[in-house]
Enzyme design. Structure first.
Site, PDB file in Angstrom:
ATOM      1  N   ASN A  79      -2.021   3.452   9.440  1.00 32.97           N
ATOM      2  CA  ASN A  79      -1.882   2.861   8.105  1.00 32.97           C
ATOM      3  C   ASN A  79      -3.067   1.926   7.868  1.00 32.97           C
ATOM      4  OD1 ASN A  79      -1.209   1.381   5.825  1.00 32.97           O
ATOM      5  ND2 ASN A  79       0.901   0.963   6.455  1.00 32.97           N
ATOM      6  N   CYS A  86      -0.590  -2.255   0.001  1.00 35.15           N
ATOM      7  CA  CYS A  86      -0.909  -0.851   0.261  1.00 35.15           C
ATOM      8  C   CYS A  86      -1.077  -0.024  -1.009  1.00 35.15           C
ATOM      9  CB  CYS A  86       0.176  -0.229   1.142  1.00 35.15           C
ATOM     10  SG  CYS A  86       0.266  -0.955   2.795  1.00 35.15           S
ATOM     11  N   HIS A  99       0.244   7.392   0.039  1.00 39.23           N
ATOM     12  CA  HIS A  99      -0.202   6.350   0.975  1.00 39.23           C
ATOM     13  C   HIS A  99       0.201   6.744   2.382  1.00 39.23           C
ATOM     14  CE1 HIS A  99      -0.682   2.675   3.123  1.00 39.23           C
ATOM     15  NE2 HIS A  99       0.594   2.362   3.112  1.00 39.23           N
TER      16      HIS A  99
END
Length: 330
Positions: free
Chosen positions: A284, A114, A254
């Site tokens: 996500n 990520c 993020h």
């Protein structure tokens, strides 16, 4: 030494939406449970048969080239950040290059989970500052649905599919990537991992039957580390560059979990109106989440705005980046 600026940005998400009501018919969950815990209402899913992360990435790259009036032949290098490559080999970058006609470009993949966007931006920055390349595309392409277990109520609400791309070029102006800090801690492996499919545990009937080709996550451990590590790396970059909270125009974390975003932003004391969030609609999207968010809000960003980015992902790998926006809104 020239600075590495983002001179263009574009993104792509599939048309198909998987919302919480639809998800509740697939697994034992509901809208209230998902919304209160992670802040996600819906996510985009790529259903097209035979299409992988490269399809998403190519769409974002094509849009980027069009919007920046850049011809494919001008691109020197394409770096693809992905945890969902089309194949173990060849690289997804090579597939995207072929699909988009970047005939003069070299390309390779980066696996930083990520944190992929900021890690790949740091790599592009180094190439620009060295003078080796002049026009670089950083593309983050993630078909997260390909490794999501839709029988696991703890993880299946979290992830969506998306891609985003930026054009990175040299500039003499005091803009672009100013600083970045990155860390890795391999002891995080057991807490966030795909257990099978690699050389340690190759695919077999047993691994497939055991659902070991999907994301495995220990949520509490990941949450705790994500908050502390994103916070500390952000504060470190701010201190190193003599930045107070008032100096930051935009904070772009993020998009993993709204509670993580609120916890990190709250401890830095960044006002909510300066924090860019789009997790409610996309979930996500791993490496794609930060540039997807930047693209959505690019009409608000002005040339000279000071932007703080931070991310945390499997590995564990995490970091923060300070950049000065170089694009004037249209």
């Amino acid at each position: 030494m020239q600075n590495a600026i983002i001179s263009g940005i574009a993104s792509y998400v599939p048309d198909d939406i998987l919302d919480n009501e639809m998800l509740s018919k697939m697994v034992d969950t509901n809208d209230e449970w998902i919304t209160t815990r992670v802040g996600i209402k819906e996510r985009r899913i790529l259903h097209a048969e035979g299409k992988g992360s490269s399809y998403l990435g190519a769409k974002a790259v094509e849009k980027l080239l069009s919007e920046t009036s850049t011809s494919p032949e001008e691109i020197d290098l394409l770096i693809c950040a992905t945890s969902n490559p089309d194949y173990r080999f060849p690289s997804t970058a090579s597939v995207i290059i072929h699909q988009t006609g970047l005939n003069k470009a070299y390309g390779f993949d980066i696996q930083a989970a990520c944190a992929g966007f900021i890690v790949t931006m740091q790599t592009a920055r180094a190439y620009i500052q060295s003078g080796l390349y002049k026009k670089i595309i950083v593309v983050c392409a993630e078909k997260m649905s390909s490794m999501t277990n839709y029988k696991d109520r703890a993880t299946c609400p979290l992830f969506g599919d998306a891609a985003a791309a930026v054009l990175v070029e040299p500039s003499d102006e005091p803009l672009g990537v100013i600083d970045g800090e990155f860390h890795v801690d391999g002891s995080g492996l057991p807490h966030l991992v795909m257990k099978a499919g690699g050389s340690v545990k190759p695919a077999s009937h047993e691994t497939v039957d055991a659902d070991e080709h999907f994301i495995y996550q220990e949520g509490r451990s990941v949450y705790k580390h994500a908050v502390s590590d994103m916070l500390n790396s952000s504060l470190s970059v701010m201190k190193r560059n003599s930045l107070d909270v008032e100096d930051i125009d935009w904070f772009v974390p993020h998009q993993a979990n709204l509670r993580i975003i609120e916890a990190v932003g709250g401890r830095i004391k960044i006002p909510a109106e300066k924090t860019l969030v789009n997790i409610e609609h996309f979930g996500n999207t791993s490496a794609a989440s930060i540039p997807l968010c930047l693209d959505e809000y690019k009409s608000r960003l002005k040339k000279g705005d000071r932007v703080l980015l931070t991310a945390f992902g499997a590995g564990f790998t995490w970091g923060a980046m300070y950049l000065i926006w170089a694009i004037d809104p249209k």
